[in-house]
Design a protein around this motif. Structure first.
Motif, short mmCIF file in Angstrom:
data_model
loop_
_atom_site.label_atom_id
_atom_site.label_comp_id
_atom_site.label_asym_id
_atom_site.label_seq_id
_atom_site.Cartn_x
_atom_site.Cartn_y
_atom_site.Cartn_z
N LEU A 106 0.69 -1.21 -0.05
CA LEU A 106 0.22 -0.13 -0.06
C LEU A 106 0.88 1.20 0.05
O LEU A 106 0.55 2.49 -0.43
CB LEU A 106 -1.10 -0.03 1.15
N GLY A 107 2.22 1.19 0.31
CA GLY A 107 3.07 2.24 0.48
C GLY A 107 4.15 2.05 -0.54
O GLY A 107 5.10 2.79 -0.58
N ARG A 108 4.02 1.04 -1.54
CA ARG A 108 4.97 1.10 -2.61
C ARG A 108 4.99 2.26 -3.80
O ARG A 108 3.96 2.53 -4.27
CB ARG A 108 4.68 -0.35 -3.35
N THR A 109 6.36 2.70 -3.98
CA THR A 109 6.36 3.49 -4.98
C THR A 109 7.52 3.03 -6.23
O THR A 109 7.94 1.99 -5.81
CB THR A 109 6.84 5.13 -4.64
N ALA A 110 7.80 3.65 -7.13
CA ALA A 110 8.79 3.39 -7.83
C ALA A 110 10.40 3.18 -7.22
O ALA A 110 10.84 2.16 -8.06
CB ALA A 110 8.90 4.43 -9.11
N ALA A 111 10.31 3.80 -6.23
CA ALA A 111 11.57 3.73 -5.48
C ALA A 111 11.46 2.66 -4.35
O ALA A 111 12.52 2.67 -3.50
CB ALA A 111 11.91 5.08 -4.86
N GLY A 112 10.26 1.94 -4.08
CA GLY A 112 10.12 1.04 -3.03
C GLY A 112 9.26 1.53 -2.14
O GLY A 112 8.25 2.49 -2.39
N HIS A 113 9.11 1.07 -1.00
CA HIS A 113 8.16 1.35 0.17
C HIS A 113 8.42 2.63 0.95
O HIS A 113 9.81 2.88 1.00
CB HIS A 113 8.29 0.33 1.09
N ASP A 114 7.58 3.31 0.80
CA ASP A 114 7.71 4.95 1.41
C ASP A 114 7.01 4.92 2.84
O ASP A 114 5.43 4.88 2.49
CB ASP A 114 7.16 6.14 0.38
N PRO A 115 7.40 5.13 3.81
CA PRO A 115 6.56 5.27 4.96
C PRO A 115 5.67 6.41 4.96
O PRO A 115 4.64 6.70 5.72
CB PRO A 115 7.70 5.56 6.43
N GLN A 116 5.95 7.51 4.04
CA GLN A 116 5.37 8.93 3.93
C GLN A 116 4.31 8.85 2.85
O GLN A 116 4.17 9.79 2.33
CB GLN A 116 6.28 9.85 3.99
N ALA A 117 4.06 7.35 2.15
CA ALA A 117 3.41 7.40 1.04
C ALA A 117 1.89 8.16 1.11
O ALA A 117 1.36 8.01 2.23
CB ALA A 117 3.14 5.90 0.54
N ALA A 118 1.45 8.64 -0.03
CA ALA A 118 0.33 9.43 0.11
C ALA A 118 -1.04 8.64 0.70
O ALA A 118 -1.84 9.05 1.52
CB ALA A 118 -0.14 9.92 -1.49
N PHE A 119 -1.19 7.28 0.56
CA PHE A 119 -1.88 6.38 0.90
C PHE A 119 -2.03 6.45 2.79
O PHE A 119 -3.09 6.61 3.38
CB PHE A 119 -1.76 5.08 0.60
N TYR A 120 -0.93 6.48 3.12
CA TYR A 120 -0.93 6.43 4.60
C TYR A 120 -1.22 7.67 5.24
O TYR A 120 -1.70 7.75 6.32
CB TYR A 120 0.97 6.17 5.08
N THR A 121 -0.93 8.74 4.49
CA THR A 121 -1.21 10.18 4.70
C THR A 121 -2.59 10.32 4.85
O THR A 121 -3.27 10.82 5.81
CB THR A 121 -0.35 11.14 4.21
N ALA A 122 -3.23 9.77 3.67
CA ALA A 122 -4.72 9.99 3.70
C ALA A 122 -5.44 9.24 4.68
O ALA A 122 -6.35 9.75 5.17
CB ALA A 122 -5.02 9.21 2.30
N LEU A 123 -4.89 7.98 5.15
CA LEU A 123 -5.57 7.12 6.26
C LEU A 123 -5.76 8.15 7.52
O LEU A 123 -6.66 8.11 8.29
CB LEU A 123 -4.84 5.85 6.35
N ARG A 124 -4.50 8.62 7.70
CA ARG A 124 -4.26 9.40 8.88
C ARG A 124 -4.87 10.59 9.04
O ARG A 124 -5.23 11.30 10.18
CB ARG A 124 -2.70 9.43 9.39
N GLN A 125 -5.34 11.23 7.87
CA GLN A 125 -6.00 12.63 7.87
C GLN A 125 -7.36 12.60 7.76
O GLN A 125 -8.15 13.23 7.84
CB GLN A 125 -5.16 13.31 6.73
N ASP A 126 -7.94 11.15 7.36
CA ASP A 126 -9.26 11.23 7.08
C ASP A 126 -10.07 11.18 8.28
O ASP A 126 -9.69 10.57 9.41
CB ASP A 126 -9.30 9.89 6.41
N PRO A 127 -11.14 12.12 8.41
CA PRO A 127 -11.81 12.27 9.41
C PRO A 127 -12.54 11.11 10.44
O PRO A 127 -12.76 11.05 11.46
CB PRO A 127 -13.20 13.13 9.33
N LEU A 128 -12.97 9.93 9.38
CA LEU A 128 -13.44 8.66 10.01
C LEU A 128 -12.44 7.49 10.38
O LEU A 128 -12.22 7.11 11.22
CB LEU A 128 -14.51 8.26 9.01
N LEU A 129 -11.35 7.42 9.30
CA LEU A 129 -10.53 6.30 9.55
C LEU A 129 -9.44 6.79 10.59
O LEU A 129 -8.84 5.77 10.93
CB LEU A 129 -9.98 6.03 7.73
N SER A 130 -9.00 7.72 10.66
CA SER A 130 -8.27 8.21 11.71
C SER A 130 -8.53 7.88 13.00
O SER A 130 -7.76 7.93 13.96
CB SER A 130 -8.08 9.73 11.69
N GLN A 131 -9.87 7.53 13.22
CA GLN A 131 -10.35 7.09 14.55
C GLN A 131 -10.30 5.64 14.82
O GLN A 131 -10.53 5.20 16.05
CB GLN A 131 -11.91 7.56 14.67
#
Length: 727
Positions: free
Chosen positions: A365-390
């Motif tokens: 879920l955090g894979r980019t062309a450069a490999g796994h990115d802990p700051q990938a957009a998907f992880y950021t979206a999860l943590r900022q989502d009003p519902l999923l962040s809970q």
């Protein structure tokens, strides 16, 4: 409105959001993403799902989305999609309008996948293989979506409990396997969502003291082609096709063929569990789909827009990138694919009421062309989502791709399955680690302390200032591997029933049979196994971090040494309730009670580790020296552990003193086969003498300790307390 008028109605432009089929304004709105299609059609089918009644072209695309509004259509209408576009495998495109496609947003799914030749985009046996084009229409037999009615009521989310993170005790469980052999659950309900919420089930969960059920996949899944016709099936469900639909095979028999009733049963299960104070976490599979590699069937995403939905090999787009060992890899880096995953997660939280997710092969879920990115957009979206962040976010921190092992490298909001705890705890009690060498006291101390070498902010893999000890999900066994009973009863895997000549499953999984393979009447071996098993359970539930118990381990469930029972929808995979060991259940429940009763056993912050640290081998601290809670490690002789003590592979007993202003706890561990004398540290001024709370071996009864030393029984873990005399 009558069916003929629906069939003859013209399709007006529709709304782009939400994606999928939505009942509104006296009709149904269809919205589908495909960036590379030249035409997308919605096909209406009769009640049997075999006859196509009408075909309507959607309008668009606008920003890759095709829409249409069909007046007069209503809930219950069966439909599928057809996507026109280039059939150019070398460019990554496999459009084939002869193949009826399942809507990725389908909330109700009808039919059965049988992996027929016409379900593939190429003709079997053609010399060009997947590059060829099969123009046979599979509409009559393909899976169909059914338009779902809006869900009524506030939903079970309104009653969700909110356990403090340090109180969470996870329980991994298969919906069907839990109850299929339970004698106290009505036969008609066994194996179902309803059975999991039956009063008998809830009473067991409450007795154990677990707070959060982690369910193996419940989203609509299909069997792998190689299982069809063998009498086996994908029992675990890690082959998801319908990301918005609960699997009907896990519903009670009375409602299994009615998708609307299946949804209602699932929601009722969540509601009932919530009312009992239990959370529900789903194991979700967004890393791959059943469409497999380029030789697989065309069911949904491949036919809609393979180049957008999947990761393709850069030097040969006709081939799928396989970072999952399942044939394909979902391209979550694409914004619309990420939206599909996020929309699905929101549905399960907002509409179905669940309390979190365990992400299978999460690095994908955090894979980019450069490999796994802990700051990938998907992880950021999860943590900022009003519902999923809970809700709970749990990562399985490895996949099958390059640099796929990412333990400790997920954002601080995540908890992670910690296999280092598994191997450290198993090896310490079995007497050997994965490499055959002894597991040292230093390794045990690291795992007991929530793997501070991995998760602590100052650790080499830490996310500075953002990781808690609770990020470490500690486990001994999970669905994939041996049960706790089997790992002390077998020295090698026994997967013959899977039909793959025992080649499947993990080779070299850490286990030990104590001298005899499988069940035995040898009382000495049985006693050694029982002591090791109880020592491991005590280690699991009394260690720092977040414990996760695998269902059945609390009563000695076994699978005959099968460490890959993914296809065993039978007595191998189901919990063996008729032979449950109630004494072991009581022991596990007592460990859980002790964990709840003593905050020092479930600390939300890192301890100040005084003296010699197993991480550094020198004097130091893995926590703030200003903190009032501390952890000290002692040699059996009574002195604090020194650098050379940690890696001594001849001695393994040790003790840990946990203290704060309110109480002092002493943990004594002797994994060896002989009793060991342990010097007791001073209980402390103003405290009562040490009192034994529990002995995993069962030799010593709870009592006040009057001496300055005790003899720890063989293969035992002891917990003692010294409470302040005046509060």
């Amino acid at each position: 409105m009558s069916a003929p008028s629906v069939l003859s109605a013209s399709l007006a432009p529709g709304r782009h959001e939400p994606l999928g089929a939505t009942v509104r304004d006296g009709g149904v709105n269809f919205s589908v993403f495909s960036a590379h299609a030249t035409r997308v059609e919605v096909c209406l089918y009769d009640e049997a799902g075999t006859n196509e009644l009408a075909r309507h072209a959607l309008h668009g695309p606008v920003d890759g989305v095709w829409t249409g509004f069909l007046p007069g259509a209503r809930a219950g209408q069966r439909y599928g999609l057809r996507a026109h576009g280039p059939h150019a495998p070398r460019e990554g495109h496999r459009f084939n309008a002869a193949k009826l496609l399942l809507d990725p947003y389908a909330r109700e799914i009808v039919g059965e996948f049988r992996n027929l030749p016409e379900d593939h985009g190429y003709p079997f046996g053609h010399p060009d293989g997947p590059a060829a084009l099969d123009e046979r229409d599979n509409g009559a037999t393909a899976l169909k979506a059914r338009v779902a009615a809006p869900l009524a009521g506030p939903g079970p989310r309104a009653s969700a409990p909110r356990h403090a993170p340090q109180d969470v005790v996870l329980y991994e469980v298969h919906v069907k396997g839990f109850s299929m052999r339970h004698p106290e659950i009505p036969q008609a309900l066994r194996g179902s969502y309803a059975a999991l919420a039956h009063p008998v089930s809830i009473a067991h969960f409450k007795r154990l003291g677990v707070t959060t059920l982690s369910l193996l996949p419940v989203q609509f899944a299909v069997d792998e082609p190689h299982l069809l016709g063998t009498g086996l099936r994908n029992y675990w469900g890690y082959n998801t096709l319908g990301f918005f639909a609960p699997d009907p095979r896990l519903a009670s028999a009375a409602v299994r063929h009615d998708p609307t009733a299946v949804v209602a049963e699932f929601r009722a299960m969540v509601q009932t569990l919530h009312e009992a104070g239990l959370e529900v976490v789903l194991d979700v599979v967004y890393n791959h789909t059943p469409e497999g590699n380029e030789w697989g069937p065309t069911l949904s995403l491949r036919g809609l827009d393979q180049k957008s939905y999947y990761r393709l090999q850069a030097d040969d787009p006709s081939r799928m990138e396989n970072l999952t060992a399942c044939g394909n890899t979902v391209n979550v880096e694409h914004p619309r694919v990420a939206q599909l995953v996020l929309d699905s997660l929101r549905f399960w939280v907002g509409e179905m009421g669940v309390d979190g997710f365990r992400f299978d092969l999460a690095p994908v879920l955090g894979r980019t062309a450069a490999g796994h990115d802990p700051q990938a957009a998907f992880y950021t979206a999860l943590r900022q989502d009003p519902l999923l962040s809970q809700v709970h976010l749990i990562a399985e921190p490895w996949d099958a791709g390059p640099d796929g092992y990412q333990l400790g490298r997920f954002p601080g909001r995540f908890m992670e399955w910690n296999d280092k705890f598994r191997d450290g705890a198993r090896g310490f009690w079995l007497g050997h680690g994965p490499d055959g060498k002894a597991v040292t006291r230093g390794e045990f101390a690291r795992r007991f302390g929530a793997s501070s070498d991995v998760f602590h902010p100052t650790g080499p893999c830490g996310d500075p200032g953002q990781r808690s000890p609770l990020a470490s999900i500690n486990f001994l066994a999970v669905h994939d591997g041996y049960t706790l009973n089997d790992l002390v009863s077998y020295g090698r895997k026994h997967n013959e029933a899977n039909g793959e000549d025992n080649r499947d499953g993990r080779d070299g999984e850490l286990c030990g049979n104590f001298g005899v393979e499988g069940p035995t009447d040898d009382l000495a071996i049985r006693d050694a196994r029982e002591r090791a098993r109880r020592g491991m359970l005590a280690t699991l539930l009394l260690s720092q971090g977040t414990p996760m118990l695998y269902s059945g381990d609390e009563f000695g469930n076994g699978q005959g040494g099968n460490n890959n029972a993914y296809c065993q929808d039978n007595e191998i995979g189901w919990l063996d309730w008729p032979n449950a060991d109630d004494a072991l259940i009581a022991f596990t429940a007592e460990l859980s009670r002790l964990r709840r009763a003593h905050p020092l056993l479930r600390h939300a912050e890192w301890f100040a580790v005084q003296g010699c640290s197993p991480e550094t081998g020198s004097a130091g601290s893995t926590g703030s020296p200003q903190r009032t809670s501390a952890l000290r490690w002692f040699h059996p002789d009574g002195h604090e552990m020194r650098e050379h003590d940690w890696n001594d592979d001849r001695q393994f007993a040790l003790s840990a003193l946990l203290s704060d202003p309110h109480e002092r706890l002493l943990l004594i561990v002797n994994p060896g086969a002989t009793p060991t004398r342990i010097a007791l540290p001073a209980a402390g001024e103003g405290t009562s003498p040490w009192r034994l709370l529990i002995d995993s071996s069962g030799e010593l009864a709870p009592a006040t300790l009057s001496d300055h030393a005790l003899t720890a029984p063989a293969r035992s873990l002891l917990l003692c307390i010294a409470a302040p005399l005046f509060s």
